[in-house]
Design a protein around this motif. Structure first.
Motif, mmCIF file in Angstrom:
data_model
loop_
_atom_site.group_PDB
_atom_site.id
_atom_site.type_symbol
_atom_site.label_atom_id
_atom_site.label_comp_id
_atom_site.label_asym_id
_atom_site.label_seq_id
_atom_site.Cartn_x
_atom_site.Cartn_y
_atom_site.Cartn_z
ATOM 1 N N GLY A 495 87.758 66.369 32.600
ATOM 2 C CA GLY A 495 87.159 67.332 32.446
ATOM 3 C C GLY A 495 85.599 67.729 31.958
ATOM 4 O O GLY A 495 85.380 67.350 30.923
ATOM 5 N N LEU A 496 84.871 68.045 32.795
ATOM 6 C CA LEU A 496 83.309 68.140 32.549
ATOM 7 C C LEU A 496 82.945 69.702 32.275
ATOM 8 O O LEU A 496 83.920 70.822 32.666
ATOM 9 N N GLY A 497 81.742 69.876 31.955
ATOM 10 C CA GLY A 497 81.039 71.042 31.976
ATOM 11 C C GLY A 497 81.844 72.141 30.911
ATOM 12 O O GLY A 497 82.223 71.833 29.730
ATOM 13 N N THR A 498 82.250 73.070 31.478
ATOM 14 C CA THR A 498 83.165 73.992 30.673
ATOM 15 C C THR A 498 84.575 73.877 30.664
ATOM 16 O O THR A 498 85.332 75.200 30.501
ATOM 17 N N ALA A 499 84.974 72.990 31.467
ATOM 18 C CA ALA A 499 86.629 72.767 31.722
ATOM 19 C C ALA A 499 87.225 72.784 30.150
ATOM 20 O O ALA A 499 86.865 72.169 29.080
ATOM 21 N N GLU A 500 88.467 73.360 30.120
ATOM 22 C CA GLU A 500 89.010 73.480 28.836
ATOM 23 C C GLU A 500 90.178 72.227 28.553
ATOM 24 O O GLU A 500 90.791 71.887 29.612
ATOM 25 N N ALA A 501 90.180 71.838 27.467
ATOM 26 C CA ALA A 501 90.983 70.556 27.097
ATOM 27 C C ALA A 501 92.517 70.937 27.410
ATOM 28 O O ALA A 501 93.109 70.039 27.833
ATOM 29 N N ARG A 502 93.083 72.024 27.135
ATOM 30 C CA ARG A 502 94.310 72.479 27.208
ATOM 31 C C ARG A 502 94.734 72.307 28.690
ATOM 32 O O ARG A 502 95.770 72.135 29.340
ATOM 33 N N GLY A 503 93.689 72.785 29.600
ATOM 34 C CA GLY A 503 93.954 72.787 31.050
ATOM 35 C C GLY A 503 94.071 71.596 31.571
ATOM 36 O O GLY A 503 94.980 71.029 32.434
ATOM 37 N N ALA A 518 82.411 65.013 25.263
ATOM 38 C CA ALA A 518 81.879 65.200 23.775
ATOM 39 C C ALA A 518 80.870 66.395 23.921
ATOM 40 O O ALA A 518 80.286 66.556 24.904
ATOM 41 N N PRO A 519 81.031 67.170 22.939
ATOM 42 C CA PRO A 519 79.794 68.375 22.900
ATOM 43 C C PRO A 519 78.616 67.956 22.758
ATOM 44 O O PRO A 519 78.029 66.938 22.664
ATOM 45 N N ALA A 520 77.557 68.863 23.647
ATOM 46 C CA ALA A 520 76.294 68.438 23.886
ATOM 47 C C ALA A 520 75.900 67.506 24.821
ATOM 48 O O ALA A 520 74.857 67.151 24.653
ATOM 49 N N VAL A 521 76.685 66.985 25.521
ATOM 50 C CA VAL A 521 76.218 66.079 26.399
ATOM 51 C C VAL A 521 75.768 66.430 27.802
ATOM 52 O O VAL A 521 76.348 67.280 28.293
ATOM 53 N N PRO A 522 74.350 66.338 28.119
ATOM 54 C CA PRO A 522 73.878 66.782 29.314
ATOM 55 C C PRO A 522 74.822 66.601 30.768
ATOM 56 O O PRO A 522 75.468 65.762 30.664
ATOM 57 N N ALA A 523 74.487 67.556 31.465
ATOM 58 C CA ALA A 523 75.406 67.404 33.103
ATOM 59 C C ALA A 523 75.299 66.143 33.809
ATOM 60 O O ALA A 523 76.198 65.509 33.946
ATOM 61 N N ALA A 524 73.919 65.549 33.523
ATOM 62 C CA ALA A 524 73.681 64.363 34.284
ATOM 63 C C ALA A 524 74.615 63.109 33.678
ATOM 64 O O ALA A 524 74.908 62.342 34.356
ATOM 65 N N GLU A 555 89.819 52.963 30.671
ATOM 66 C CA GLU A 555 88.783 52.506 29.536
ATOM 67 C C GLU A 555 87.886 53.758 29.406
ATOM 68 O O GLU A 555 87.080 53.902 30.215
ATOM 69 N N CYS A 556 88.031 54.562 28.258
ATOM 70 C CA CYS A 556 87.052 55.535 27.857
ATOM 71 C C CYS A 556 85.640 55.103 27.377
ATOM 72 O O CYS A 556 85.452 54.603 26.366
ATOM 73 N N PRO A 557 84.749 55.426 28.117
ATOM 74 C CA PRO A 557 83.251 55.246 27.786
ATOM 75 C C PRO A 557 83.012 56.141 26.391
ATOM 76 O O PRO A 557 83.451 57.156 26.354
ATOM 77 N N LYS A 558 81.892 55.550 25.666
ATOM 78 C CA LYS A 558 81.502 56.630 24.913
ATOM 79 C C LYS A 558 80.773 57.556 25.322
ATOM 80 O O LYS A 558 79.761 57.720 26.191
ATOM 81 N N GLY A 559 81.330 58.778 24.664
ATOM 82 C CA GLY A 559 80.849 60.042 25.339
ATOM 83 C C GLY A 559 81.814 60.992 25.891
ATOM 84 O O GLY A 559 81.786 62.367 25.965
#
Length: 567
Positions: A495-503, A518-524, A555-559
């Motif tokens: 989930g990127l942008g405004t996607a909700e975690a519960r969804g 994670a919060p405050a990560v730019p779209a790019a 493998e979950c990258p940092k961010g």
């Protein structure tokens, strides 16, 4: 108008020398004789004798006016209230009356007839007017004149033989009625204007509905017509020539340019393969026995072919050995073999394949991420083409979705000749479109791979969403249908942008396969994080297929954060 109207005059008080003149003026009179004992006699006009006067027996003679009298008057001093008691009427009276009983007039000693006549008429007007509203003066007037249509005999000996009444509101009431009429008129005009505007808006809406219905129907027919068309370069050129047959020269030029581009890609891939082969030989990493095995029995010195083997028969069928169970997000799922022949050396050491679907949000909300998604697809293409042994066990498909699914790359083995799909954003985000698209593709794709021979592992789906879906009433049902399908895939969700975690958690096959940024990560940067997750996980899957144990390890990258731990 005479303020009074005396009805009684004394005959005996008239001097003898004026009798003749007096009788000339009083022709319409009735003589009422009052005897000494008080008895009244009508019609006695003889002069009493001398001795009757001397002896006091002459009595009194009175003349009562019995002629017709006509008067007109305006009722001003007596108020005429209407039914609300707040407003007043005005009335004018045209009245005619006469004496019908002179004896009663004398007996009641009526000095003036006007108060009696006017009093009766005004009382009738007043009691009648109270029953009507101030704007019903005409009805009140009609009711009064109806009551006075026949002669009225009064107990005082008078008869009202004629009475016409005219009633209207007074000045204040007239102003009030004008204001009411003006308000009603304005309200009627306003209502008509409102009705007109409502009709215009309704008409515009109806026309717009017809136009929209026509557009939807045309889109439906266009979609039905396009459903069976080919979407490769040859199919697109054919569609263009059908619509523009005069543009044949340009179409051929485009075809030649495309073939030239493909040839350049082919040449680049061949050069890279040759360089790698030479490097391995020079460094003594590839010895003669290994070279013979890699070339499938060809003579040493013959270079392997990395292009598509058009027109060549498949390799000899080899029944694969059973493979170990496959880990799907922490759950052990046996990978059952499909009956048939092996896909050959290109399908991995165990002759197995795994379908991988990359399902990307292409709605308008994904516009800030579209360039990153396209970069992620190019990076994945490059990584797979540089690792042909890893790519051999994978089949990749790319699907974009917004309001409906959009197949961007059919399920294929990635090599240097594979076109990298390009995404664009537009439309609303309907998550059900992604699941519907997968339900349409999975059975045919998996059955086709099974028919080609070899094992087919359970499909893996990498799904990306950038906002909350706009079809909350529809997508859970579509997701459940996908989960209940016999080829139900394992779904990894990012989930990127405004996607909700519960969804995101609701869509993923297990909480370990659901990620958000994670919060405050730019779209790019968010798109780059997804690219790293996708590339690392797909390459790991390909190596697992090659080794016979395709464990799904994301493998979950940092961010990126596990959705289960996100606020």
């Amino acid at each position: 108008m005479t303020p009074t109207l005396p009805l009684i005059a004394s005959v005996d008080s008239v001097p003898n020398d004026q009798h003749k003149e007096w009788w000339e003026r009083h022709r319409n009179v009735a003589i009422v004789h009052i005897a000494a004992d008080g008895k009244l006699t009508v019609g006695t006009s003889a002069t009493p004798t001398f001795w009757a006067r001397v002896l006091g027996k002459a009595g009194t003679r009175l003349a009562v006016d019995v002629g017709d009298h006509r008067r007109q008057a305006a009722v001003r001093s007596t108020p005429l209230p209407c039914s609300d008691q707040a407003h007043r009427f005005e009335a004018t009276v045209d009245i005619g009356f006469r004496v019908h009983d002179p004896e009663q007039v004398v007996r009641r000693s009526i000095p003036d007839a006007l108060p009696i006549v006017y009093g009766h008429v005004i009382h009738l007007i007043r009691t009648t007017a109270r029953r009507f509203a101030i704007d019903e003066a005409d009805r009140a007037e009609e009711e009064v004149n109806k009551a006075l249509q026949q002669p009225v005999r009064l107990p005082e000996g008078l008869t009202i033989y004629l009475c016409r009444v005219h009633i209207e509101p007074d000045e204040d009431a007239r102003q009030y009625i004008k204001a009411l009429a003006r308000a009603r008129r304005d309200r009627a005009l306003g209502q008509r204007e409102h009705d007109k505007r409502v009709a215009e808006v309704s008409s515009d809406e109806a026309i717009e509905d017809l136009r929209l219905a026509g557009e939807l129907e045309r889109d439906k027919r266009r979609g039905a017509a396009l459903a069976g068309m080919r979407w490769d370069i040859e199919g697109l050129i054919q569609q263009h020539l059908v619509k523009h047959p005069e543009d044949t020269e340009r179409a051929l030029q485009l075809r030649l340019e495309w073939e030239s581009t493909q040839a350049a890609h082919w040449e680049l891939g061949t050069q890279r393969s040759d360089q790698m082969f030479k490097f391995m030989v020079e460094k003594d990493l590839l010895r003669a026995p290994d070279l013979m095995s890699a070339l499938g029995g060809q003579a040493v010195g013959a270079l392997p072919s990395y292009g598509p083997q058009i027109g060549l028969p498949p390799a000899a069928a080899v029944r694969p050995a059973p493979t170990a169970p496959v880990m799907w997000g922490g759950a052990t799922v046996p990978a059952g073999p499909a009956q048939g022949s092996s896909a050959g050396a290109a399908s991995g050491a165990a002759g197995a394949t795994m379908p991988v679907y990359v399902v990307l949000d292409a709605s308008q909300s994904a516009a800030p991420f579209t360039a990153g998604f396209n970069d992620a697809l190019r990076s994945l293409h490059t990584a797979l083409t540089q690792s042909p042994d890893v790519a051999a066990g994978l089949r990749l498909s790319v699907i974009g979705f917004a309001e409906r699914p959009d197949m961007r790359l059919p399920l294929t083995q990635v090599d240097w000749g594979t076109d990298v799909p390009h995404l664009s954003a537009g439309g609303d985000l309907h998550l059900s479109a992604a699941f519907d698209g997968l339900l349409d593709l999975l059975p045919g794709d998996v059955d086709r791979l099974k028919h080609d021979g070899g094992r087919v592992h359970r499909p893996v789906v990498f799904l990306v969403t950038t906002a909350p879906p706009q079809d909350n009433a529809r997508w859970p049902e579509a997701r459940q249908s996908l989960a209940e399908n016999r080829y139900a895939p394992t779904v990894v969700v990012c989930g990127l942008g405004t996607a909700e975690a519960r969804g995101v958690l609701r869509v993923a096959s297990s909480p370990e396969l659901a990620f958000v940024t994670a919060p405050a990560v730019p779209a790019a940067d968010q798109a780059a994080l997804f690219s790293a997750l996708l590339q690392n996980t797909v390459l790991h899957l390909g190596r697992g297929v090659l080794a016979g144990r395709p464990d799904l390890i994301a493998e979950c990258p940092k961010g990126l954060l596990p959705a289960a731990t996100a606020d």
